[in-house]
Design a protein around this motif. Structure first.
Motif, PDB file in Angstrom:
ATOM      1  N   LEU A  34       0.879  -1.165   0.000  1.00  0.00           N
ATOM      2  CA  LEU A  34       0.000   0.000   0.000  1.00  0.00           C
ATOM      3  C   LEU A  34       0.913   1.210   0.000  1.00  0.00           C
ATOM      4  N   CYS A  35       0.733   2.085  -0.988  1.00  0.00           N
ATOM      5  CA  CYS A  35       1.613   3.243  -1.101  1.00  0.00           C
ATOM      6  C   CYS A  35       0.786   4.496  -1.334  1.00  0.00           C
ATOM      7  N   GLU A  36       1.146   5.540  -0.636  1.00  0.00           N
ATOM      8  CA  GLU A  36       0.480   6.825  -0.761  1.00  0.00           C
ATOM      9  C   GLU A  36       0.460   7.296  -2.216  1.00  0.00           C
ATOM     10  N   GLU A  68       8.417  12.732  -0.259  1.00  0.00           N
ATOM     11  CA  GLU A  68       8.306  11.490   0.493  1.00  0.00           C
ATOM     12  C   GLU A  68       6.945  10.853   0.238  1.00  0.00           C
ATOM     13  N   PHE A  69       6.927   9.529   0.247  1.00  0.00           N
ATOM     14  CA  PHE A  69       5.678   8.775   0.149  1.00  0.00           C
ATOM     15  C   PHE A  69       5.658   7.727   1.254  1.00  0.00           C
ATOM     16  N   ARG A  70       4.524   7.620   1.933  1.00  0.00           N
ATOM     17  CA  ARG A  70       4.357   6.597   2.966  1.00  0.00           C
ATOM     18  C   ARG A  70       3.917   5.292   2.306  1.00  0.00           C
ATOM     19  N   TYR A  71       4.318   4.174   2.918  1.00  0.00           N
ATOM     20  CA  TYR A  71       3.901   2.870   2.406  1.00  0.00           C
ATOM     21  C   TYR A  71       3.917   1.845   3.529  1.00  0.00           C
ATOM     22  N   ASP A  85       9.592  -1.544   7.270  1.00  0.00           N
ATOM     23  CA  ASP A  85      10.700  -1.853   6.380  1.00  0.00           C
ATOM     24  C   ASP A  85      11.987  -1.282   6.973  1.00  0.00           C
ATOM     25  N   TRP A  86      12.925  -2.139   7.323  1.00  0.00           N
ATOM     26  CA  TRP A  86      14.192  -1.692   7.918  1.00  0.00           C
ATOM     27  C   TRP A  86      15.010  -0.868   6.926  1.00  0.00           C
ATOM     28  N   GLN A  87      14.723  -0.996   5.639  1.00  0.00           N
ATOM     29  CA  GLN A  87      15.436  -0.245   4.618  1.00  0.00           C
ATOM     30  C   GLN A  87      14.744   1.073   4.277  1.00  0.00           C
ATOM     31  N   ALA A  88      13.625   1.371   4.932  1.00  0.00           N
ATOM     32  CA  ALA A  88      12.908   2.628   4.669  1.00  0.00           C
ATOM     33  C   ALA A  88      13.798   3.812   5.001  1.00  0.00           C
ATOM     34  N   ASP A  89      13.537   4.924   4.324  1.00  0.00           N
ATOM     35  CA  ASP A  89      14.326   6.127   4.565  1.00  0.00           C
ATOM     36  C   ASP A  89      14.016   6.762   5.917  1.00  0.00           C
ATOM     37  N   THR A  90      12.780   6.635   6.351  1.00  0.00           N
ATOM     38  CA  THR A  90      12.368   7.130   7.668  1.00  0.00           C
ATOM     39  C   THR A  90      10.976   6.552   7.951  1.00  0.00           C
ATOM     40  N   TYR A  91      10.339   6.988   9.020  1.00  0.00           N
ATOM     41  CA  TYR A  91       9.002   6.531   9.400  1.00  0.00           C
ATOM     42  C   TYR A  91       8.146   7.732   9.767  1.00  0.00           C
ATOM     43  N   ARG A  92       6.845   7.647   9.505  1.00  0.00           N
ATOM     44  CA  ARG A  92       5.888   8.699   9.861  1.00  0.00           C
ATOM     45  C   ARG A  92       4.664   8.032  10.492  1.00  0.00           C
ATOM     46  N   PRO A  93       4.058   8.695  11.478  1.00  0.00           N
ATOM     47  CA  PRO A  93       2.840   8.139  12.087  1.00  0.00           C
ATOM     48  C   PRO A  93       1.737   7.975  11.042  1.00  0.00           C
ATOM     49  N   GLY A  94       1.047   6.853  11.117  1.00  0.00           N
ATOM     50  CA  GLY A  94      -0.085   6.590  10.227  1.00  0.00           C
ATOM     51  C   GLY A  94      -1.395   6.924  10.909  1.00  0.00           C
ATOM     52  N   SER A 101       6.235   3.180   6.872  1.00  0.00           N
ATOM     53  CA  SER A 101       7.553   3.380   6.302  1.00  0.00           C
ATOM     54  C   SER A 101       7.470   4.501   5.284  1.00  0.00           C
ATOM     55  N   VAL A 102       8.598   5.175   5.045  1.00  0.00           N
ATOM     56  CA  VAL A 102       8.645   6.299   4.120  1.00  0.00           C
ATOM     57  C   VAL A 102       9.783   6.099   3.143  1.00  0.00           C
ATOM     58  N   VAL A 103       9.498   6.336   1.859  1.00  0.00           N
ATOM     59  CA  VAL A 103      10.528   6.346   0.829  1.00  0.00           C
ATOM     60  C   VAL A 103      10.680   7.774   0.326  1.00  0.00           C
ATOM     61  N   ARG A 104      11.916   8.244   0.303  1.00  0.00           N
ATOM     62  CA  ARG A 104      12.203   9.585  -0.214  1.00  0.00           C
ATOM     63  C   ARG A 104      12.531   9.476  -1.697  1.00  0.00           C
ATOM     64  N   VAL A 105      11.965  10.391  -2.489  1.00  0.00           N
ATOM     65  CA  VAL A 105      12.142  10.307  -3.935  1.00  0.00           C
ATOM     66  C   VAL A 105      12.946  11.474  -4.490  1.00  0.00           C
ATOM     67  N   ARG A 106      13.763  12.040  -3.649  1.00  0.00           N
ATOM     68  CA  ARG A 106      14.640  13.126  -4.097  1.00  0.00           C
ATOM     69  C   ARG A 106      16.076  12.620  -4.053  1.00  0.00           C
ATOM     70  N   ASN A 107      16.785  12.863  -5.107  1.00  0.00           N
ATOM     71  CA  ASN A 107      18.160  12.383  -5.236  1.00  0.00           C
ATOM     72  C   ASN A 107      19.125  13.196  -4.392  1.00  0.00           C
TER      73      ASN A 107
END
Length: 107
Positions: A34-36, A68-71, A85-94, A101-107
Motif C-alpha cells: 500500500l503506497c500513498e 516522500e511517500f508513505r507505504y 521496512d528496515w530499509q525505509a528512509d524514515t518513518y511517519r505516524p499513520g 515506512s517512508v521512501v524519499r524520492v529526491r536524489n
C-alpha cells in the motif's frame, strides 16, 4: 526488506523496488504493497521461486513538496503482518496509530 531506488535522468520519476525476503514472508501465499503514491490501492507483490515477494513502482519526483511517500506491506489477509521496512528512509505516524515506512524520492 530491501528497498532499491533507480533515479531516471530522462523523466521525473524514480523506480523503487520493494521486496519481502523469504524468511520474513514465512508461509505467505500473497503479499501487497500500500503506497500513498498509488492512492493506497493494493499493489500485489510477485512471489519469486525462492519464496520472496517483489514489486517495482515508478514514483514521481515532482509531485510532492516533501519528496516522500508513505507505504506499508500487507499479507494475503490484508493485515500489516510485516514489520516496518528496515530499509525505509524514515518513518511517519499513520492514521491507525502505527508508523508507516517512508521512501524519499529526491536524489
Amino acid at each position: 526488506m530491501p528497498l532499491k531506488k533507480q533515479f531516471l535522468k530522462s523523466r521525473p520519476v524514480v523506480k523503487v523496488t520493494f521486496e519481502i525476503p523469504a524468511e520474513a514472508a514465512g508461509h505467505a501465499k500473497a503479499a501487497y504493497l500500500l503506497c500513498e503514491a498509488q492512492g493506497w490501492q493494493k499493489e500485489p507483490l510477485k512471489q519469486l521461486k525462492n519464496g520472496s515477494f517483489k514489486t517495482m513502482l515508478e514514483l514521481p519526483t515532482d509531485q510532492q513538496d516533501d519528496f516522500e511517500f508513505r507505504y506499508c506491506l500487507l499479507d494475503e489477509h490484508g493485515e500489516e503482518h510485516y514489520d516496518n521496512d528496515w530499509q525505509a528512509d524514515t518513518y511517519r505516524p499513520g492514521a491507525l496509530g502505527v508508523d508507516n515506512s517512508v521512501v524519499r524520492v529526491r536524489n
